[in-house]
Write a protein that holds these residues in place. Structure first.
Motif, PDB file in Angstrom:
ATOM      1  N   ARG A 134       0.864  -1.183   0.000  1.00 41.01           N
ATOM      2  CA  ARG A 134       0.000   0.000   0.000  1.00 41.01           C
ATOM      3  C   ARG A 134       0.897   1.228   0.000  1.00 41.01           C
ATOM      4  NH1 ARG A 134      -5.292   0.113   0.641  1.00 41.01           N
ATOM      5  NH2 ARG A 134      -6.418   1.702   1.855  1.00 41.01           N
ATOM      6  N   SER A 135       0.453   2.313  -0.606  1.00 47.26           N
ATOM      7  CA  SER A 135       1.278   3.516  -0.677  1.00 47.26           C
ATOM      8  C   SER A 135       1.434   4.118   0.718  1.00 47.26           C
ATOM      9  CB  SER A 135       0.668   4.541  -1.625  1.00 47.26           C
ATOM     10  OG  SER A 135      -0.534   5.059  -1.095  1.00 47.26           O
ATOM     11  N   MET A 136       2.602   4.706   0.958  1.00 49.22           N
ATOM     12  CA  MET A 136       2.902   5.225   2.285  1.00 49.22           C
ATOM     13  C   MET A 136       1.974   6.372   2.661  1.00 49.22           C
ATOM     14  SD  MET A 136       4.756   4.277   4.746  1.00 49.22           S
ATOM     15  CE  MET A 136       5.787   3.134   3.827  1.00 49.22           C
ATOM     16  N   GLU A 137       1.545   7.140   1.689  1.00 46.63           N
ATOM     17  CA  GLU A 137       0.627   8.251   1.983  1.00 46.63           C
ATOM     18  C   GLU A 137      -0.666   7.732   2.612  1.00 46.63           C
ATOM     19  OE1 GLU A 137      -1.833  11.799  -0.385  1.00 46.63           O
ATOM     20  OE2 GLU A 137      -0.532  10.411  -1.482  1.00 46.63           O
ATOM     21  N   LEU A 138      -1.203   6.661   2.046  1.00 49.80           N
ATOM     22  CA  LEU A 138      -2.428   6.074   2.601  1.00 49.80           C
ATOM     23  C   LEU A 138      -2.160   5.449   3.968  1.00 49.80           C
ATOM     24  CD1 LEU A 138      -4.099   4.289  -0.462  1.00 49.80           C
ATOM     25  CD2 LEU A 138      -4.906   6.317   0.751  1.00 49.80           C
ATOM     26  N   ILE A 139      -1.047   4.736   4.086  1.00 51.54           N
ATOM     27  CA  ILE A 139      -0.738   4.067   5.349  1.00 51.54           C
ATOM     28  C   ILE A 139      -0.651   5.074   6.491  1.00 51.54           C
ATOM     29  CG2 ILE A 139       1.046   2.783   6.602  1.00 51.54           C
ATOM     30  CD1 ILE A 139       1.708   1.388   3.931  1.00 51.54           C
ATOM     31  N   LYS A 140       0.050   6.170   6.275  1.00 52.84           N
ATOM     32  CA  LYS A 140       0.215   7.165   7.342  1.00 52.84           C
ATOM     33  C   LYS A 140      -1.123   7.786   7.732  1.00 52.84           C
ATOM     34  CE  LYS A 140       5.012   8.290   6.267  1.00 52.84           C
ATOM     35  NZ  LYS A 140       5.960   9.319   5.749  1.00 52.84           N
ATOM     36  N   ARG A 141      -1.968   8.038   6.755  1.00 56.31           N
ATOM     37  CA  ARG A 141      -3.286   8.596   7.052  1.00 56.31           C
ATOM     38  C   ARG A 141      -4.111   7.611   7.882  1.00 56.31           C
ATOM     39  NH1 ARG A 141      -6.307   9.302   1.785  1.00 56.31           N
ATOM     40  NH2 ARG A 141      -4.388  10.457   1.318  1.00 56.31           N
ATOM     41  N   GLU A 142      -3.982   6.323   7.556  1.00 53.18           N
ATOM     42  CA  GLU A 142      -4.752   5.308   8.275  1.00 53.18           C
ATOM     43  C   GLU A 142      -4.175   5.027   9.666  1.00 53.18           C
ATOM     44  OE1 GLU A 142      -6.048   3.580   3.932  1.00 53.18           O
ATOM     45  OE2 GLU A 142      -4.548   2.492   5.101  1.00 53.18           O
ATOM     46  N   LEU A 143      -2.857   5.114   9.798  1.00 55.18           N
ATOM     47  CA  LEU A 143      -2.259   5.003  11.127  1.00 55.18           C
ATOM     48  C   LEU A 143      -2.727   6.147  12.019  1.00 55.18           C
ATOM     49  CD1 LEU A 143       1.422   3.939  10.318  1.00 55.18           C
ATOM     50  CD2 LEU A 143      -0.433   2.503  11.174  1.00 55.18           C
ATOM     51  N   ASP A 144      -2.860   7.338  11.446  1.00 54.91           N
ATOM     52  CA  ASP A 144      -3.366   8.483  12.210  1.00 54.91           C
ATOM     53  C   ASP A 144      -4.758   8.201  12.766  1.00 54.91           C
ATOM     54  OD1 ASP A 144      -1.112  10.016  11.884  1.00 54.91           O
ATOM     55  OD2 ASP A 144      -1.874  11.116  10.150  1.00 54.91           O
ATOM     56  N   PHE A 145      -5.571   7.503  11.989  1.00 53.17           N
ATOM     57  CA  PHE A 145      -6.917   7.154  12.430  1.00 53.17           C
ATOM     58  C   PHE A 145      -6.852   6.367  13.739  1.00 53.17           C
ATOM     59  CE2 PHE A 145     -10.372   4.089  12.699  1.00 53.17           C
ATOM     60  CZ  PHE A 145     -11.496   4.851  12.446  1.00 53.17           C
TER      61      PHE A 145
END
Length: 575
Positions: free
Chosen positions: A208-219
Motif C-alpha cells: 500500500r502507498s505510504m501516503e495512505l498508510i500514514k493517514r490510516e495510522l493516524d486514524f
C-alpha cells in the motif's frame, strides 16, 4: 436486498478484517454510500442456536460466511440449518478454508450456492451488483465457483490480484470495537516459499502507498486504539517500507496504542535495530517465526532463515527492554524427530522470548506440505485444523508428550506469572524441555489435566510439585512463588503455603507511615494516607527478613508486573 456478511471469530477480542474490507469495497463501488451489505460478528464460543436465531431474525436474502480452519465446523453447521429455516436465502462462502477445494466443498454441501476464491473485494462487489439487479450474470464474475440453477457446478476464471491502493480503508465508526484488536494490512503476499504456509502460493508482495498508510495510522492513533495488529505476512521484507512506518510510529506515538508486527528477525540490520531501540516501551510487539533450529528441516521446508542472525537480533532486542517478543516453534515438521525437536525447544527457550508458542503443524489445503504428506508419512486430523498426528520421524505417543509440554509452557511460561520461580527451577533440570515435561507428568499422575484451574491453584500445584521434587529447597521456592504472585496482583486471598505475616504487621505498617511522612520509595502516592497506601501497594517480608514493597501504580509496560522495591538490602536479594 439485504446481504449479510457473517464472521465467526475465535475470540471476542478479535475482529474480522476480511468482512470489513469486503463491505468497504462494496460500499465504495455503490457510489460512496452504504450498500445493502451488513456485517454480523460472533465467536466460536457463542451457542450456535443463538447465532442461527440472530441471522434468521435479520431475514437476509444473501449470506456470506468467512471461512477459516478455526471456524469451518461452525460455519458448516450453521449454513446447513440456515438453508432449512431460510430456504430462499442464497448462501456463499469465502476465505482460505474453502478457496482451494471449492468444487469439492460445493459437492459436499448442496445447500451452498457458491464460493468466492482468492482475494474477495472485487468479486464480492460484483456479487452485490448481481443480486441488486445489475447487468451482471454469475457467469460474468471472475473468482467464483458456483452452482447453476440446474445444479451443475461451474468455475469462473481466477481474478487478477488487486492493486493495494484500490482497497479502501475499512474502519469508520469504532463503536462497539473499543476493546478489540483491530487488524490492518500494509502489504499482501510473501516473498518466501515455506511449504506449510498458504502465503507461499503468492510469492509476489504488493504494498500500500505510504501516503495512505500514514493517514490510516493516524486514524488509530487519534482514537487511542489499544492494539493494531498488522497482518502482513513478513512485515520487514522491504526495508524502506518497514523503517518508514516504524519511524512514523515513533514520531506520532500517542503513548497508548500498541502495534503488532510479524517479522523475519534475521533480516534486521543495524539501522533497523537502532530504530527499534528508540521505541517507547510497549509501542510495538514482534512475532518471530523460528519454527525449528534444525538446519536440515529448514532446508526441507523451503524456508529462508539465517538462524545465527536471528538469534543475535532477538538477543539485541531483548536487551533493549522495550519490545515484547513472541517466538514460534512448529512440531511435526519433516526430518525432525522428538529428540531433535526438544533441542529446538531448548535453543529457542534460551533466547528468552516473552512468549514461546509451541505449535503443531497444520496441513493446510492447497499447501505444498499437503502434496508431500505421503512421502513424509504425514498423518493429520481428518477435521480442521488438520493438525499433525504423526510423521516418519515423530509418532503419536511423542505428539501427546509434546502436547502436555505445550500446556505447561502456556500456563507457567507464557503467562509471565512465574518468571523468578522458573529461573530458579532451570538450574535444577538438565534442560528447559525436561523441566516442563516433569511438570506435565505431575499433572498427569495427579489427575490435574483437563481441569480449568484458577491462577492461585496453579501456584498451589507448582508448590506441591516442587515440595515433592526438591524438599530441601522448598523454602526458597516458597519465597519465589510469593514474589511472583504479588508481582502481578495484590491478591487478598493468600495461598495455603504462604508464610504467616502476623509478626511483621507492625513493621509493614511503620513503612507506610514513614513513607507518607517522608516519601522515598513510592512516587505518585501523594495525597493518600498510610492506610490507603497500604491497600494500593503490598508489603511482604520474605524468609530472609527482607521487606519488599510491590507498587501497583507503577507497572512494567511490557510484563504488567508491579515495580518491586527492596526496602532493606540483604545477601539474598529477590528483586
Amino acid at each position: 436486498m439485504k446481504i449479510l456478511l457473517v464472521a465467526i471469530n475465535a475470540k471476542y477480542i478479535h475482529s474480522n478484517l476480511g468482512v470489513y474490507s469486503l463491505k468497504a469495497y462494496a460500499d465504495r463501488e455503490a457510489g460512496g454510500e452504504d450498500s445493502s451489505v451488513e456485517i454480523s460478528e460472533y465467536t466460536i464460543n457463542h451457542e450456535m442456536d443463538r447465532i442461527l436465531q440472530d441471522i434468521y431474525k435479520r431475514k437476509p436474502e444473501v449470506v456470506g460466511f468467512s471461512c477459516y480452519i478455526w471456524n469451518i465446523r461452525y460455519v458448516s453447521w450453521l449454513a446447513k440449518d440456515l438453508a432449512k429455516v431460510l430456504p430462499r436465502t442464497q448462501i456463499w462462502l469465502g476465505g482460505p478454508e474453502v478457496s482451494y477445494d471449492a468444487k469439492q466443498s460445493l459437492e459436499r454441501w448442496p445447500w451452498i450456492r457458491g464460493i468466492m476464491t482468492g482475494e474477495g473485494e472485487e468479486t464480492f462487489s460484483e456479487l452485490v451488483r448481481f443480486y441488486e439487479g445489475g447487468q451482471l450474470c454469475l457467469e460474468d464474475i471472475r473468482g467464483i465457483v458456483f452452482r447453476r440453477d440446474s445444479g451443475h457446478i461451474a468455475a469462473a476464471a481466477p481474478r487478477p490480484l488487486l492493486d493495494m491502493d484500490r482497497i479502501p480503508f475499512c474502519y469508520g465508526s469504532l463503536e462497539g470495537m473499543e476493546h478489540r484488536i483491530l487488524y490492518y494490512e500494509s502489504s499482501r503476499g510473501c516473498p518466501y516459499s515455506c511449504s506449510y504456509c498458504l502465503s507461499s502460493i503468492d510469492k509476489s508482495v504488493r504494498f500500500r502507498s505510504m501516503e495512505l498508510i500514514k493517514r490510516e495510522l493516524d486514524f488509530f492513533l487519534e482514537r487511542n486504539v489499544f492494539q493494531v495488529k498488522f497482518v502482513d505476512r513478513t512485515f520487514n521484507c522491504k526495508k524502506s517500507h518497514c523503517l518508514e512506518i516504524w519511524r512514523y510510529l515513533i514520531e506520532h506515538d500517542n503513548g497508548v496504542t500498541n502495534f503488532h508486527f510479524e517479522i523475519s528477525a534475521d533480516l534486521l540490520d543495524e539501522e533497523q535495530l537502532s530504530v527499534l531501540g528508540q521505541m517507547r516501551p510497549g509501542l510495538i510487539q514482534l512475532e518471530i517465526g523460528v519454527q525449528t533450529t534444525n538446519q536440515e528441516t529448514i532446508k526441507e521446508i523451503h524456508r529462508t532463515m539465517d538462524l545465527e542472525r536471528l538469534r543475535e537480533a532477538v538477543t539485541r532486542i531483548r536487551e533493549f527492554g522495550n519490545i515484547r517478543q513472541h517466538l514460534d516453534l512448529i512440531a511435526g515438521l519433516p526430518l525432525e524427530g522428538f529428540d531433535r525437536f526438544c533441542q529446538s525447544f531448548d535453543e529457542v527457550y534460551h533466547m528468552r522470548p516473552h512468549e514461546l508458542q509451541l505449535g503443531f503443524l497444520k496441513v493446510l489445503k492447497g499447501s505444498y506440505m499437503e502434496r508431500q504428506a505421503s512421502s513424509y508419512g504425514l498423518v493429520c486430523g481428518y477435521e480442521p485444523p488438520y493438525e499433525v498426528l504423526s510423521t516418519r520421524w515423530l509418532d503419536y505417543g511423542e505428539v501427546i508428550r509434546l502436547k502436555a509440554v505445550e500446556e505447561m509452557v502456556e500456563v507457567y511460561y507464557n503467562s509471565g506469572q512465574f518468571t523468578h520461580t522458573l529461573r530458579e527451577m532451570e538450574t535444577q533440570w538438565q534442560s528447559p524441555y525436561a523441566m516442563f515435561e516433569a511438570i506435565g507428568d505431575y499433572y498427569e499422575h495427579h489427575g490435574l489435566k483437563g481441569i480449568s484451574h484458577s491462577r492461585q491453584a496453579r501456584y498451589e500445584i507448582l508448590y506441591d510439585f516442587l515440595r515433592d521434587r526438591e524438599p530441601g529447597r522448598i523454602l526458597r521456592y516458597r519465597d519465589l512463588l510469593m514474589y511472583d504472585l504479588y508481582l502481578r496482583e495484590n491478591v487478598k486471598s493468600r495461598p495455603s503455603f504462604a508464610p504467616d505475616q502476623t509478626i511483621y504487621k507492625e513493621r509493614i505498617r511503620e513503612f507506610f507511615v514513614k513513607e507518607r511522612q517522608n516519601p522515598r520509595y513510592l512516587p505518585g502516592y501523594e495525597g493518600y494516607d498510610s492506610r490507603q497506601m497500604s491497600k494500593m501497594a503490598h508489603g511482604e517480608v520474605f524468609g530472609d527478613g527482607q521487606l519488599v514493597v510491590f507498587d501497583y501504580k507503577n507497572r512494567d509496560p511490557l510484563s504488567r508486573n508491579a515495580r518491586a522495591i527492596l526496602v532493606k538490602n540483604s545477601k539474598r536479594g529477590l528483586a
